[in-house]
Design an enzyme around this catalytic site. Structure first.
Site, PDB file in Angstrom:
ATOM      1  N   GLU A 163      -8.010  -0.467   3.119  1.00 49.92           N
ATOM      2  CA  GLU A 163      -7.053  -0.579   3.901  1.00 49.92           C
ATOM      3  C   GLU A 163      -7.613  -1.252   5.224  1.00 49.92           C
ATOM      4  OE1 GLU A 163      -3.964   2.688   3.924  1.00 49.92           O
ATOM      5  OE2 GLU A 163      -5.444   3.625   3.052  1.00 49.92           O
TER       6      GLU A 163
ATOM      7  N   GLY B  51       0.841  -1.125   0.271  1.00 55.01           N
ATOM      8  CA  GLY B  51       0.094   0.000   0.028  1.00 55.01           C
ATOM      9  C   GLY B  51       0.927   1.254   0.044  1.00 55.01           C
TER      10      GLY B  51
ATOM     11  N   ARG C 124     -17.941   5.467  10.800  1.00 56.04           N
ATOM     12  CA  ARG C 124     -18.158   6.883  10.428  1.00 56.04           C
ATOM     13  C   ARG C 124     -17.569   7.095   9.295  1.00 56.04           C
ATOM     14  NH1 ARG C 124     -12.780   8.801  10.288  1.00 56.04           N
ATOM     15  NH2 ARG C 124     -11.265   7.592  11.375  1.00 56.04           N
TER      16      ARG C 124
ATOM     17  N   PHE D   8      -8.118  15.809   9.068  1.00 59.91           N
ATOM     18  CA  PHE D   8      -7.614  16.060  10.411  1.00 59.91           C
ATOM     19  C   PHE D   8      -6.760  17.139  10.199  1.00 59.91           C
ATOM     20  CE2 PHE D   8      -9.005  11.732  10.544  1.00 59.91           C
ATOM     21  CZ  PHE D   8      -9.937  11.640  11.753  1.00 59.91           C
TER      22      PHE D   8
ATOM     23  N   LYS E 287       4.315   2.886   9.795  1.00 61.32           N
ATOM     24  CA  LYS E 287       5.558   3.866   9.862  1.00 61.32           C
ATOM     25  C   LYS E 287       5.160   5.468  10.561  1.00 61.32           C
ATOM     26  CE  LYS E 287       8.410   1.670   6.173  1.00 61.32           C
ATOM     27  NZ  LYS E 287       8.954   1.766   4.825  1.00 61.32           N
TER      28      LYS E 287
END
Length: 198
Positions: free
Chosen positions: A127, A63, A152, A157, A69
Protein backbone atom coordinates in the site's frame (compact mmCIF):
# COMPACT_ATOMS: atom_id res chain seq x y z
CA UNK A 1 20.40 -15.70 15.44
CA UNK A 2 21.90 -12.76 13.56
CA UNK A 3 25.57 -11.92 13.64
CA UNK A 4 26.50 -9.22 16.14
CA UNK A 5 28.01 -6.24 14.38
CA UNK A 6 29.26 -2.87 15.57
CA UNK A 7 28.56 0.03 13.27
CA UNK A 8 28.58 3.81 13.29
CA UNK A 9 25.15 4.75 12.01
CA UNK A 10 23.91 8.16 10.89
CA UNK A 11 20.28 8.61 11.90
CA UNK A 12 19.29 11.20 9.33
CA UNK A 13 16.00 12.28 10.82
CA UNK A 14 17.54 12.46 14.31
CA UNK A 15 20.55 14.39 13.01
CA UNK A 16 23.21 12.47 14.91
CA UNK A 17 25.69 9.63 14.75
CA UNK A 18 25.44 6.73 17.18
CA UNK A 19 27.66 3.71 17.75
CA UNK A 20 25.56 0.62 18.11
CA UNK A 21 25.92 -3.12 18.52
CA UNK A 22 23.18 -4.86 16.62
CA UNK A 23 21.99 -8.18 15.32
CA UNK A 24 20.74 -8.12 11.76
CA UNK A 25 16.99 -8.16 11.54
CA UNK A 26 16.41 -7.08 15.13
CA UNK A 27 15.27 -3.80 16.63
CA UNK A 28 17.70 -2.16 19.04
CA UNK A 29 17.40 0.85 21.32
CA UNK A 30 20.60 2.82 21.75
CA UNK A 31 21.57 5.94 23.65
CA UNK A 32 23.09 8.87 21.82
CA UNK A 33 26.47 9.87 23.22
CA UNK A 34 26.10 12.67 25.74
CA UNK A 35 22.33 12.27 25.90
CA UNK A 36 19.85 10.30 27.95
CA UNK A 37 17.39 10.03 25.07
CA UNK A 38 16.80 6.67 23.42
CA UNK A 39 16.86 6.24 19.65
CA UNK A 40 15.32 3.17 18.08
CA UNK A 41 17.40 1.68 15.31
CA UNK A 42 16.00 -1.04 13.08
CA UNK A 43 18.60 -3.14 11.33
CA UNK A 44 17.55 -4.95 8.17
CA UNK A 45 18.90 -8.37 7.40
CA UNK A 46 21.75 -8.35 4.89
CA UNK A 47 19.54 -10.18 2.39
CA UNK A 48 16.78 -7.58 2.70
CA UNK A 49 19.20 -4.67 2.36
CA UNK A 50 20.67 -6.20 -0.79
CA UNK A 51 17.18 -6.13 -2.39
CA UNK A 52 17.17 -2.31 -2.43
CA UNK A 53 16.60 -0.35 -4.53
CA UNK A 54 13.63 -2.44 -5.63
CA UNK A 55 11.79 -1.53 -8.84
CA UNK A 56 8.16 -2.59 -9.07
CA UNK A 57 5.39 -1.94 -11.57
CA UNK A 58 1.73 -2.89 -11.60
CA UNK A 59 -1.86 -1.73 -11.65
CA UNK A 60 -3.69 0.27 -9.00
CA UNK A 61 -6.45 -1.88 -7.54
CA UNK A 62 -9.15 -1.42 -4.94
CA UNK A 63 -7.70 -2.11 -1.52
CA UNK A 64 -9.18 -2.40 1.94
CA UNK A 65 -10.90 1.00 1.61
CA UNK A 66 -9.64 2.33 4.91
CA UNK A 67 -6.67 4.53 3.97
CA UNK A 68 -8.79 7.63 3.42
CA UNK A 69 -11.86 6.74 5.43
CA UNK A 70 -10.38 5.31 8.63
CA UNK A 71 -6.88 6.76 8.67
CA UNK A 72 -6.96 9.96 6.66
CA UNK A 73 -4.01 8.79 4.55
CA UNK A 74 -5.22 7.60 1.12
CA UNK A 75 -3.26 4.77 -0.44
CA UNK A 76 -2.76 3.26 -3.87
CA UNK A 77 -2.67 -0.52 -3.75
CA UNK A 78 -0.55 -2.63 -6.07
CA UNK A 79 -2.20 -5.61 -7.75
CA UNK A 80 -1.47 -9.15 -6.54
CA UNK A 81 0.89 -9.92 -9.41
CA UNK A 82 3.10 -6.98 -8.44
CA UNK A 83 3.06 -7.98 -4.77
CA UNK A 84 4.13 -11.49 -5.78
CA UNK A 85 7.32 -10.08 -7.36
CA UNK A 86 8.62 -8.91 -3.98
CA UNK A 87 11.82 -10.78 -3.07
CA UNK A 88 11.25 -13.23 -0.22
CA UNK A 89 14.31 -11.68 1.42
CA UNK A 90 12.58 -8.30 1.82
CA UNK A 91 11.34 -7.86 5.36
CA UNK A 92 7.76 -6.79 5.91
CA UNK A 93 7.65 -3.22 7.07
CA UNK A 94 7.41 0.43 6.14
CA UNK A 95 9.65 1.66 3.32
CA UNK A 96 10.06 4.86 1.31
CA UNK A 97 10.95 5.88 -2.21
CA UNK A 98 9.56 7.39 -5.39
CA UNK A 99 6.44 6.66 -7.43
CA UNK A 100 4.53 7.78 -10.50
CA UNK A 101 1.19 7.07 -12.14
CA UNK A 102 0.86 6.47 -15.93
CA UNK A 103 4.41 7.75 -16.55
CA UNK A 104 3.45 11.10 -15.05
CA UNK A 105 5.25 13.26 -12.46
CA UNK A 106 7.36 11.44 -9.88
CA UNK A 107 6.37 11.90 -6.24
CA UNK A 108 7.69 10.93 -2.84
CA UNK A 109 6.02 7.92 -1.28
CA UNK A 110 5.69 5.91 1.89
CA UNK A 111 4.88 2.23 1.32
CA UNK A 112 3.65 -0.41 3.72
CA UNK A 113 4.48 -4.01 2.79
CA UNK A 114 3.10 -7.08 4.51
CA UNK A 115 0.19 -8.01 6.73
CA UNK A 116 -0.98 -5.01 8.74
CA UNK A 117 -1.11 -6.37 12.31
CA UNK A 118 -3.50 -3.71 13.57
CA UNK A 119 -6.16 -4.63 11.00
CA UNK A 120 -5.28 -8.35 11.12
CA UNK A 121 -4.88 -8.62 7.36
CA UNK A 122 -4.99 -12.15 5.97
CA UNK A 123 -3.51 -11.10 2.63
CA UNK A 124 -0.10 -9.57 1.96
CA UNK A 125 -0.38 -6.13 0.44
CA UNK A 126 1.73 -3.27 -0.85
CA UNK A 127 0.00 0.00 0.00
CA UNK A 128 1.51 3.27 -1.18
CA UNK A 129 0.77 6.69 0.26
CA UNK A 130 1.78 9.23 -2.39
CA UNK A 131 2.81 12.64 -1.13
CA UNK A 132 0.55 14.50 -3.54
CA UNK A 133 -3.13 15.35 -3.62
CA UNK A 134 -4.97 13.97 -6.63
CA UNK A 135 -8.26 15.37 -7.85
CA UNK A 136 -9.73 11.97 -8.65
CA UNK A 137 -9.20 8.25 -8.19
CA UNK A 138 -6.91 6.40 -10.58
CA UNK A 139 -7.93 2.77 -10.18
CA UNK A 140 -6.69 0.67 -13.08
CA UNK A 141 -3.80 3.03 -13.80
CA UNK A 142 -0.21 1.95 -14.22
CA UNK A 143 1.90 2.53 -11.11
CA UNK A 144 5.68 2.42 -10.95
CA UNK A 145 7.74 2.67 -7.79
CA UNK A 146 11.34 2.54 -6.71
CA UNK A 147 11.68 1.47 -3.09
CA UNK A 148 14.99 2.78 -1.83
CA UNK A 149 14.92 2.70 1.96
CA UNK A 150 13.58 0.88 5.02
CA UNK A 151 11.99 2.90 7.82
CA UNK A 152 10.62 0.49 10.41
CA UNK A 153 9.05 -2.95 10.88
CA UNK A 154 5.33 -3.63 10.90
CA UNK A 155 3.97 -2.83 14.34
CA UNK A 156 0.74 -3.43 16.19
CA UNK A 157 -0.97 -0.51 17.93
CA UNK A 158 -3.35 -0.15 20.84
CA UNK A 159 -5.64 2.23 18.97
CA UNK A 160 -6.26 3.70 15.56
CA UNK A 161 -5.09 7.08 16.90
CA UNK A 162 -1.70 5.55 17.69
CA UNK A 163 -1.54 4.17 14.16
CA UNK A 164 -2.43 7.57 12.68
CA UNK A 165 0.31 9.24 14.71
CA UNK A 166 2.87 6.64 13.64
CA UNK A 167 2.01 7.23 9.97
CA UNK A 168 2.24 10.99 10.42
CA UNK A 169 5.65 10.58 12.07
CA UNK A 170 6.77 8.28 9.24
CA UNK A 171 5.76 10.84 6.63
CA UNK A 172 7.63 13.62 8.41
CA UNK A 173 10.82 11.53 8.41
CA UNK A 174 10.40 10.43 4.80
CA UNK A 175 10.10 13.98 3.49
CA UNK A 176 13.55 14.75 4.89
CA UNK A 177 15.13 11.41 3.95
CA UNK A 178 14.09 11.77 0.31
CA UNK A 179 15.74 15.18 0.13
CA UNK A 180 19.12 13.59 0.82
CA UNK A 181 21.23 13.53 -2.39
CA UNK A 182 21.58 9.74 -2.38
CA UNK A 183 17.77 9.44 -2.27
CA UNK A 184 16.82 12.35 -4.52
CA UNK A 185 18.81 10.94 -7.47
CA UNK A 186 16.19 8.19 -7.91
CA UNK A 187 13.50 10.74 -8.73
CA UNK A 188 15.04 11.18 -12.17
CA UNK A 189 15.50 7.47 -12.82
CA UNK A 190 14.77 6.58 -16.47
CA UNK A 191 12.66 3.70 -15.19
CA UNK A 192 9.77 6.12 -14.62
CA UNK A 193 9.53 7.09 -18.28
CA UNK A 194 10.44 3.78 -19.92
CA UNK A 195 7.71 1.84 -21.67
CA UNK A 196 6.81 -1.52 -20.19
CA UNK A 197 8.53 -4.42 -21.93
CA UNK A 198 6.14 -6.76 -23.71
Amino acid sequence: MGTVQEELVYIGFEGCYVLINWKAGQQNSVTQAGSSSKITVVAMSNEAESSLPFYVEGKVVTGFQRGSKALGFPTANFDDNAVATMPVSMDNGVYFGWVNINNGPVYKMLVSIGWNPYFKNEKKSMEVHILNKFKEDFYGSQIKAVIIGYLRPMLDFNSIDELRKAIADDLEKVVDLLEEPESAVFKDDKYFTAEKES
